[in-house]
Design an enzyme around this catalytic site. Structure first.
Site, PDB file in Angstrom:
ATOM      1  CD  GLU A   9       6.311  -8.412   2.506  1.00  0.00           C
ATOM      2  OE1 GLU A   9       6.576  -7.940   3.668  1.00  0.00           O
ATOM      3  OE2 GLU A   9       5.929  -7.746   1.527  1.00  0.00           O
ATOM      4  CG  ASP A 105       2.900  -8.234   1.974  1.00  0.00           C
ATOM      5  OD1 ASP A 105       2.636  -9.288   1.829  1.00  0.00           O
ATOM      6  OD2 ASP A 105       3.457  -7.956   3.347  1.00  0.00           O
ATOM      7  CE1 TYR A 334       3.646 -10.455   8.502  1.00  0.00           C
ATOM      8  CE2 TYR A 334       2.434  -8.373   7.959  1.00  0.00           C
ATOM      9  CZ  TYR A 334       3.638  -9.151   8.079  1.00  0.00           C
ATOM     10  OH  TYR A 334       4.867  -8.276   7.941  1.00  0.00           O
TER      11      TYR A 334
END
Length: 845
Positions: A9, A105, A334
């Site tokens: 992703e 993800d 992230y």
């Protein structure tokens, strides 16, 4: 032998996979060896929309074209990431690529990203699913050893696609139906609605209505000062028989006027004062140890809340900073996560991160203590718990130390690192003392709290002092302190506080708690309104659409917000204003993931909902929308008929006289409308907003043609010059003005130099740039680039006012003598193919 194309992703995940699998070299924009090709998306690359043949352009949003229920959904590349989509499509179409691995993800959105890319590229290869909750090399290799079949994830894929299409259907039909309704009387009045944004707005409107309707109540408190041998201490009277009831303002220490009381609150408070003043008290004291566990690691929402509370950062600013710390500086993991725990196999990674932090002056002593005292324990489920992780884990520092952060990035990085260190420390320990001093049978409470062992609070240094309320002056056994001072304080209850971004984020996250239905409430338990990644953009969207305004640190709904909620309630479409819609969807989508209901059944219900919304809007006129509207006491100035408030206007019931309720972004109250009709003018009104977004004050009058118009006192100048100055002290500048070097700030409609916004004469600077230029939104990050580098990225959604066609251009700073303004720079045209006929006046994209 064919190769397997792995699609992640994000680029960082593709890089991690390449490292974990080993011996895979980077080849341009992807990684490759004899067995694997590894590449990535950058989030969503494709969006859904109606077929071009069925599409209705914005200016033609009429009921004749509604409802919009496409025969099928077409996929359209997202222009900003079109190049990345082309790169992936080329890799998918390579003849040597015989298998695909979906490494996006592990969740609904990741599944959708891959499936839409696969559909757009018309991929025919078999697909396997990599399901990761941890990004350690071992976890990645284990994931590849246990690849799941494509069919196993079909339920998740159906739910992902259904949620996306349902959002589209409800948003498009809701927005177009409300826009068509509000545009019936002429013009084009864009009225946006959405599954998340409108219930969020309803929360704001409901809170503001409570504030407006709030009637303060007077109450009394009795405070005393006691003299002991060791010194003085304070106490506050309380009713030992108090029990919580339906009165939300009742407290044990508050004395209210009540019907059953024999005397007024004032008299009762004064009686306690007279009864206790100068009298000795009998002391009863309890002291016990208490602890306070360290806070959990940050997810995006909790990071945004705290950054807003501590530094006044907007949710969007915090997300932008966290994204820069992740993408540009690579010092945070992230950020778009809803998890506050780490994977159970991250213990060794945490150890390596602490080793890196030991090398820093600011964090070294704490990282060293954590490692030396072995505070990192795998069994600590507050930190390491796979069951508390969905797509991503909590935000923590990476193994890379920062090198050149700006001031705002430094503040956010410091927050994350301190939280990361604090979570491993022991609980803070306090000694909590509660003292009751009884004087003539009346009880006074005193409390003290002393920090015994700071534990995790040591990480925050002096900030730990805020946790200490101090020890109480000691009282010897058998001592009877005298109430040397006793006073009655008259106080008033306060209305609910307005939402800040921090409290609104909390309300969105916890929206499900307000739902009565137990099953629906459970479905919303982990979801809330929006996701951590979208809540900031929802809030910013509501501001951009003029449903909310920022005033200092609070958010306030505008008259347009009240009108929208009134309209939706009047049209009886509660599904657009309540969190139950999201809860209902989450319940059904969860069942779809398990194969218990079909995608077709769910989408049929969504189509029926869209049709119902349109039908309700079609069936009303602006003067027939039900609502809590007033009958005015003042008669019509034209015919003497009765004046009545409706959804949009104050109108005569006999003739065509009437005027709009909302003028320049401000809604007239019924009393103000009465005054305007009766006296033909009303003065000293505040809260109007210009097209630039600036607040201004004005007077209103009814002219000889019985039309409403603005006017100002002569010393206030012309329209707009009576505007209140913008308070830039609470705002973050976008950058430096290219003309005078002052700060440029983002207002509702424009980016403007703070000097240009002042009313100085002669004006020293006039630099400004619209937030929307030729229908192209100019995002804050692009304005930052423009002010920093003199040029934006290539922007692709400008619409020519002459040809009405889209075109691409860079925005640049243009300087001509004393004039500095924003202009266009066009990309070079691609060379024409040999022997191709010349095209007239049309640049290739």
């Amino acid at each position: 032998m064919g190769k397997t194309l792995i699609i992640a992703e994000k680029p960082s995940v593709a890089s991690d996979i390449a490292k974990a699998l080993g011996n895979i070299k980077k080849d341009g924009d992807h990684f490759e060896n004899d067995q694997y090709v590894i590449s990535s998306a950058v989030g969503h690359l494709v969006e859904i929309g109606e077929p071009e043949a069925e599409e209705v352009k914005r200016g033609k949003w009429t009921f004749a074209k509604l409802p919009v229920v496409p025969t099928h959904f077409e996929l359209k590349p997202i222009e900003k990431t079109a190049d990345r989509l082309k790169q992936l499509t080329r890799l998918i179409k390579r003849k040597d690529v015989t298998e695909l691995v979906n490494a996006c993800d592990a969740g609904r959105e990741g599944e959708l990203i891959f499936r839409l890319i696969q559909q757009h590229a018309k991929a025919k290869q078999p697909v396997k699913r990599l399901w990761l909750q941890s990004m350690t090399p071992t976890a990645i290799r284990d994931g590849f050893a246990k690849l799941r079949s494509d069919a196993e994830l079909q339920g998740l894929a159906d739910a992902a696609r259904s949620r996306s299409e349902a959002d589209w259907l409800v948003g498009i039909n809701g927005t177009r139906a409300m826009t068509a309704f509000n545009s019936k009387s002429g013009g084009f009045h864009l009225t946006t609605v959405g599954r998340v944004q409108t219930p969020t707005l309803a929360l704001m409107v409901e809170r503001e209505e409570k504030i407006r309707k709030f009637v303060p109540r007077t109450y009394f408190e009795v405070h005393a000062t006691f003299d002991a041998k060791a010194g003085q201490y304070a106490g506050r009277w309380f009713d030992e028989k108090f029990r919580k009831g339906d009165d939300e303002h009742a407290r044990a220490e508050r004395i209210f006027d009540t019907p059953e009381a024999k005397a007024s609150a004032s008299a009762r408070a004064k009686a306690i004062v007279l009864k206790c003043l100068g009298k000795p008290g009998i002391v009863e004291e309890e002291s016990k140890p208490t602890t306070q566990a360290p806070p959990l690691l940050y997810d995006l929402t909790s990071l945004q809340r705290e950054a807003n509370s501590r530094f006044g950062f907007s949710a969007r600013t915090t997300l932008s900073l966290a994204q820069a710390l992740y993408e540009k500086h690579k010092v945070l993991t992230y950020p778009r996560t809803d998890a506050r725990a780490l994977p159970e196999d991250y213990v060794s990674t945490v150890g390596q991160t602490l080793e890196q932090l030991e090398e820093t002056n600011r964090y070294g002593q704490f990282a060293r203590e954590i490692r030396n005292k072995k505070y990192v324990r795998p069994a600590n489920k507050r930190v390491f718990d796979n069951t508390k992780i969905s797509d991503h884990f909590a935000i923590i520092p990476t193994l890379q130390l920062p090198k050149a952060l700006n001031e705002l990035e430094e503040k956010l990085y410091d927050m994350v690192v301190k939280r990361f260190l604090a979570v491993f420390y022991p609980s803070a320990e306090f000694q909590q003392t509660t003292r009751i001093t009884r004087v003539e049978g009346e009880a006074f409470k005193s409390e003290g709290k002393v920090l015994v062992n700071p534990g995790w609070l040591a990480v925050y240094g002096k900030e730990a002092d805020t946790e200490e309320t101090g020890n109480l002056t000691p009282v010897a056994a058998g001592e009877k302190p005298k109430a040397s001072e006793v006073t009655a304080k008259e106080l008033q209850t306060k209305p609910p506080a307005r939402y800040t971004e921090a409290t609104l984020l909390s309300a969105m996250e916890g929206a499900g708690k307000l739902i009565d239905d137990e099953e629906l409430r459970a479905a919303m338990q982990e979801k809330g309104l929006g996701t951590p990644a979208t809540r900031a953009s929802i809030i910013e969207g509501l501001i951009l659409q003029k449903y909310l305004v920022r005033e200092d640190k609070v958010l306030k709904p505008t008259p347009q917000a009240f009108s929208l909620i009134t309209l939706l309630n009047g049209l009886n479409v509660p599904e657009l204003t309540q969190a139950e819609l999201t809860a209902n969807w989450e319940t059904q989508l969860a069942r779809m993931e398990k194969g218990e209901i079909s995608r077709e059944k769910f989408m049929a219900e969504i189509a029926a909902m869209a049709k119902h919304i349109v039908k309700q809007a079609k069936g009303h006129e602006s003067d027939t929308v039900p609502g809590d509207f007033a009958d005015l006491a003042t008669p019509c100035p034209r015919c003497g008929g009765a004046m009545k408030e409706n959804y949009k206007k104050f109108s005569c019931t006999k003739c065509d006289f009437g005027f709009w309720k909302i003028l320049a972004g401000r809604q007239l109250s019924v009393d103000e409308a009465e005054t305007l009709i009766r006296d033909k003018k009303i003065e000293g009104l505040e809260g109007f907003r210009s097209k630039l977004g600036r607040a201004f004050n004005a007077n209103l009058r009814m002219n000889d043609a019985q039309e409403i118009e603005f006017y100002w006192d002569e010393d206030e100048g012309k329209v707009g010059e009576g505007a209140d100055p913008v308070d830039f002290s609470t705002m973050e500048p976008v950058g430096k003005c290219p003309k005078c070097g002052s700060g440029v700030f983002e207002l509702e409609s424009a980016y403007i130099c703070e000097v240009a916004a002042k009313k100085e004469k002669p004006r020293k600077c006039d630099f400004r740039s619209g937030r929307i230029i030729l229908q192209q939104p100019i995002e804050r990050e692009q304005m930052v680039k423009l002010l920093t580098d003199g040029k934006t990225d290539l922007l692709t959604k400008f619409i020519s006012t002459r040809t009405k066609r889209p075109f691409q251009a860079f925005l640049v700073i243009e300087r001509k003598k004393d004039e500095v303004k924003v202009g266009f720079e066009f990309p070079p045209r691609e060379p024409k193919a040999a022997k191709a006929p010349a095209s007239k006046g049309k640049a290739k994209a």
